[in-house]
Design an enzyme around this catalytic site. Sequence first.
Site, PDB file in Angstrom:
ATOM      1  CG  HIS A 165      -0.256  -6.675   5.013  1.00 12.97           C
ATOM      2  ND1 HIS A 165      -0.367  -6.270   6.314  1.00 12.97           N
ATOM      3  CD2 HIS A 165       0.234  -5.617   4.335  1.00 12.97           C
ATOM      4  CE1 HIS A 165       0.059  -5.009   6.421  1.00 12.97           C
ATOM      5  NE2 HIS A 165       0.422  -4.595   5.225  1.00 12.97           N
TER       6      HIS A 165
ATOM      7  CG  ASN B 265      -4.945   3.855   9.038  1.00 10.06           C
ATOM      8  OD1 ASN B 265      -5.316   4.841   8.402  1.00 10.06           O
ATOM      9  ND2 ASN B 265      -3.868   3.860   9.789  1.00 10.06           N
TER      10      ASN B 265
ATOM     11  CB  SER C  71      -1.841  -3.166   1.314  1.00  9.24           C
ATOM     12  OG  SER C  71      -0.911  -3.962   1.991  1.00  9.24           O
TER      13      SER C  71
ATOM     14  CB  THR D 157      12.404 -10.218 -10.098  1.00  9.04           C
ATOM     15  OG1 THR D 157      13.635 -10.033 -10.780  1.00  9.04           O
ATOM     16  CG2 THR D 157      11.813 -11.576 -10.444  1.00  9.04           C
TER      17      THR D 157
ATOM     18  N   GLY E 115       0.807  -1.215   0.000  1.00 10.80           N
ATOM     19  CA  GLY E 115       0.000   0.000   0.000  1.00 10.80           C
ATOM     20  C   GLY E 115       0.841   1.267   0.000  1.00 10.80           C
ATOM     21  CB  SER E 116       3.897   2.264   1.850  1.00 14.33           C
ATOM     22  OG  SER E 116       3.390   1.968   3.126  1.00 14.33           O
TER      23      SER E 116
ATOM     24  CB  CYS F   7       2.741   3.650  11.159  1.00 22.17           C
ATOM     25  SG  CYS F   7       1.771   2.611  10.078  1.00 22.17           S
TER      26      CYS F   7
ATOM     27  CD  GLN G 152      -7.129  -0.521   7.464  1.00 26.22           C
ATOM     28  OE1 GLN G 152      -7.987  -1.307   7.871  1.00 26.22           O
ATOM     29  NE2 GLN G 152      -5.855  -0.674   7.751  1.00 26.22           N
TER      30      GLN G 152
HETATM   31  C1  LIG Z   1      -1.573  -0.541   6.022  1.00 21.20           C
HETATM   32  C2  LIG Z   1      -1.943   0.684   5.291  1.00 21.20           C
HETATM   33  C3  LIG Z   1      -1.099   1.241   4.316  1.00 21.20           C
HETATM   34  C4  LIG Z   1       0.271   0.694   4.034  1.00 21.20           C
HETATM   35  O1  LIG Z   1       0.234  -0.553   3.396  1.00 21.20           O
HETATM   36  P1  LIG Z   1       1.572  -1.462   3.389  1.00 21.20           P
HETATM   37  O2  LIG Z   1       1.236  -2.558   2.461  1.00 21.20           O
HETATM   38  O3  LIG Z   1       1.744  -1.922   4.796  1.00 21.20           O
HETATM   39  O4  LIG Z   1       2.658  -0.597   2.899  1.00 21.20           O
HETATM   40  C5  LIG Z   1      -1.519   2.349   3.623  1.00 21.20           C
HETATM   41  N1  LIG Z   1      -2.714   2.900   3.872  1.00 21.20           N
HETATM   42  C6  LIG Z   1      -3.564   2.400   4.789  1.00 21.20           C
HETATM   43  C7  LIG Z   1      -4.891   3.038   4.994  1.00 21.20           C
HETATM   44  C8  LIG Z   1      -3.201   1.291   5.535  1.00 21.20           C
HETATM   45  O5  LIG Z   1      -4.029   0.809   6.454  1.00 21.20           O
END
Ligand SMILES: *Cc1c(COP(=O)(O)O)cnc(C)c1O
Length: 397
Positions: free
Chosen positions: A201, A151, A199, A237, A70-71, A324, A179
Site C-alpha cells: 500500500h 518514513n 508493503s 490462506t 511491512g510490519s 502511527c 518507503q
Molecule cells: C508503513 C511502514 C511500515 C508498515 O507497513 P504496514 O504494511 O502498514 O504494516 C513499516 N516500515 C515503514 C518504513 C513504513 O513506512
Amino acid sequence: MQIYADNAATTKMSRTAIDAMLPYLEEIYGNPSSLHSIGQRAKDALMEARQRAASVLGCQAREITFTSGGSEADNQAILTAAAIGAKTGKKHIVSTAFEHHAVLHTLDALKKQGFEITLLDIRENGLITPNQITEAIRPETCLVSVMYANNEIGTIQPIPEIGQICWEKGVLFHTDAVQAFGHLPIHVTEQQIDMLSLSAHKFYGPKGVGLLYCRRGIPLTNVIYGGAQEGGKRAGTENVPGIMGMTAAMEEAAANIERNRRKTVLLRDRLIRELSAIPHSILNGDQEKRLPGNVNFCFEGVDGESLLLMLDQKGIAASSGSACASGSLDPSHVLLALGRPYELALSSLRLTINENNTEEEIDFIAASVSETVDKLRKLSPVWQDLLSGRRDFVTKE
Ligand SMILES: *Cc1c(COP(=O)(O)O)cnc(C)c1O
C-alpha cells in the site's frame, strides 16, 4: 481544492493494481491449497506472482514470503536473525534510532529476552555513515537492520555500502525498504541484502499485503503458526487478490522509477523552496539524500497537530509526523533522534507528494501553510515568549 499529500502514510491504488486483483475476487477465488481446478488456478497465479516479484527484486522465487504487510515482514526478519543468533550465542543487534516502530518494538521485545541492542545515532541530517556500522559490529552481532529510506523525513541510507560491510563481516543484514521501493532502484543480490521488507500500500498496491525477501539458506522463523502455506513459514490462506495486486504494482512502480522521480523531485524542491521562506522554519533531514516526494518541516512556535487540522479544512491531507504516532501527544521519535528539541519537534509537518501533483497544487499548499502558520503563531503563547525574548529561538529567521 482537494490535495492528497500523505503518500508516506498510504497511497491511492493504481488502476493497474486494481485490475490485476479483480479476476481473483470475481472468478478465480479458490483456495490455493484446494485440489480442485479453481483452487489450482489460484495456486498457479500465486506461483507466477512469486516469480514476477522475485524478478523485480533480483532474487529467486523461493526467497519470497508473502506477508500481511511491512510490519509482519519486519517482525519476521528480525525474529529470524534473533533465533539464529540465540542458537550460536550471538545476542547483539545493530539498528538505528529512527527505524519504524515495527522494527523498534520488535527490538524492545528481544531486549526483554536478553538481547543487547545498539541504536546508532542518525546525526542532524538523518543519515548514518557506513563507518558507524563497521564500528558497531562485534563478534557477537547477529543482525544489522537499517531502513532504506525513512518514513518521516525521507532520508536515504547508504544501503549498498552497509550490505558490503555486513557481508564482509558475516553478519545478517535486513533493510526495511517499505518507503524506498518504487522510488529507488533495488536489487537485493547486487546490494548484498539478506532480508528486505516491502508493503504494497506504499506503492499504489492494496493494503494488508507485503513480502519478505529472505536469502536462501537463512532458515525463517515463524511469526504465524498453522498450515503449510509459504513453505510452512507463514501460515494462513494466501491473500491471492492482494498478492496479484501487489505484484502488478511492483512491476509498474519499478518500470516508472526514473520518470516519476524526475517529476516529483521538481515539485518537492519547489515546495521546499517556498516553505523555507517562512520565518523560523527548518527542513528536517538531508536535502539531497531524501526521497523524491518527502517534505518535512518544523515551524517554531506552532502546534503541528493544529496546523494539520487547519490544513485539512482547506482540503490538504498532510501528516504531523508518522501516522502511527498520531493520536499521542509525544513528539516524533525520529525528530527527537535528529536532535530537535522537544517543543520544536511538536511543530512538525510532513507533506509527501507524488508525480501526480501539479505546480498549482504545490503553490496552493505553500500559501496555505504560510497563512496557517501565521494565524497559529498569533494565537500561540510560545510564539509570544519567543518574540519578547523570554524564550530563545532555536531556528534562524
Ligand atoms: C508503513 C511502514 C511500515 C508498515 O507497513 P504496514 O504494511 O502498514 O504494516 C513499516 N516500515 C515503514 C518504513 C513504513 O513506512
